[in-house]
Design a protein around this motif. Structure first.
Motif: not given
Ligand code: ADP
Ligand code: ZN
Length: 212
Positions: A53-55, A57, A63, A65-66
């Protein structure tokens, strides 16, 4: 770290056990930086390709984004010159190069905010966090709530049998425990005596003793 003159960078570390609110605090600081219109880049390690995942949490559902990275060196490669704030979560998985990378970014004038576990499932310092703590301008140590007794919890209790340093999981595999309730060798004891942990035995012995 609000009163810094010129464009000097620095390193902030947020640490403590699982469930202590490290990700929440990291997300809070990064959101505020974004509200202040600063350019923010956020990274987390890719420890398991199934969770791509591009987050980031938090356990409470917050959450942000990352970008996924495999190593600290990759963080350095990915940070853009105009980025002002660099956030990194789960830093204990990014390897021994992370302190040098953080220093480099701070020396370039960036605010580096790093969150990670300070101890592992046996309660031992979790590299490279101790070295990051030593070089940081600011440290925030958070505590969770012990699920056994409600006291402040400094430990991450592993609930599944494994001697691996890294076992990916959340509430299904770990829980927060205080100094008194922490049972680092719980899993091995369970394997020896499946139904009774050492702490349970101790409590029984204590109860038996107090009945005399
Ligand atoms: P960390 O990044 O330190 O693992 P998170 O920021 O992801 O922590 O999650 C913190 C949240 O976890 C808390 O706000 C709370 O909602 C939840 N939580 C679950 N178990 C506990 C616990 N034992 N102690 C404190 N918070 C807990
Ligand atoms: Zn406790």
């Amino acid at each position: 770290m609000d009163i810094v003159k010129g464009n000097m960078g620095w390193i902030e570390v947020i640490t403590g056990p699982m469930f202590s609110g490290k990700s929440e605090e990291l997300i809070r600081r990064l959101r505020r930086a974004e509200i202040a219109r600063q350019r923010v880049q956020i990274f987390k390690p890719q420890i398991d390709s199934r969770y791509a995942e591009n987050e980031i949490v938090s356990h409470s559902g917050l959450g942000i984004r990352s970008e996924l990275v495999r190593t600290a060196a990759e963080v350095l490669e990915r940070v853009e010159p105009r980025t002002e704030v660099v956030g990194i979560d789960e830093a204990q998985f990014l390897g021994d190069e992370l302190p040098a990378v953080a220093q480099k970014l701070a020396n370039l004038g960036k605010r580096v905010i790093i969150a990670g576990l300070d101890t592992d499932y046996l309660g031992r310092p979790f590299e490279p966090m101790p070295r990051l703590l030593a070089i940081a301008e600011e440290i925030t140590k958070l505590l969770a709530i012990c699920v056994r007794c409600g006291n402040p919890a400094v430990h991450t209790q592993r609930l599944v049998a494994s001697d691996e340093l890294i076992v990916v999981g959340a509430g299904d595999k770990y829980e927060a425990r205080c100094r008194r309730c922490f049972e680092p060798h719980l899993v091995r004891e369970q394997a020896d005596a499946p139904h009774e942990t050492q702490a349970q035995n101790q409590r029984k012995a204590h109860a038996a003793g107090s009945q005399k």
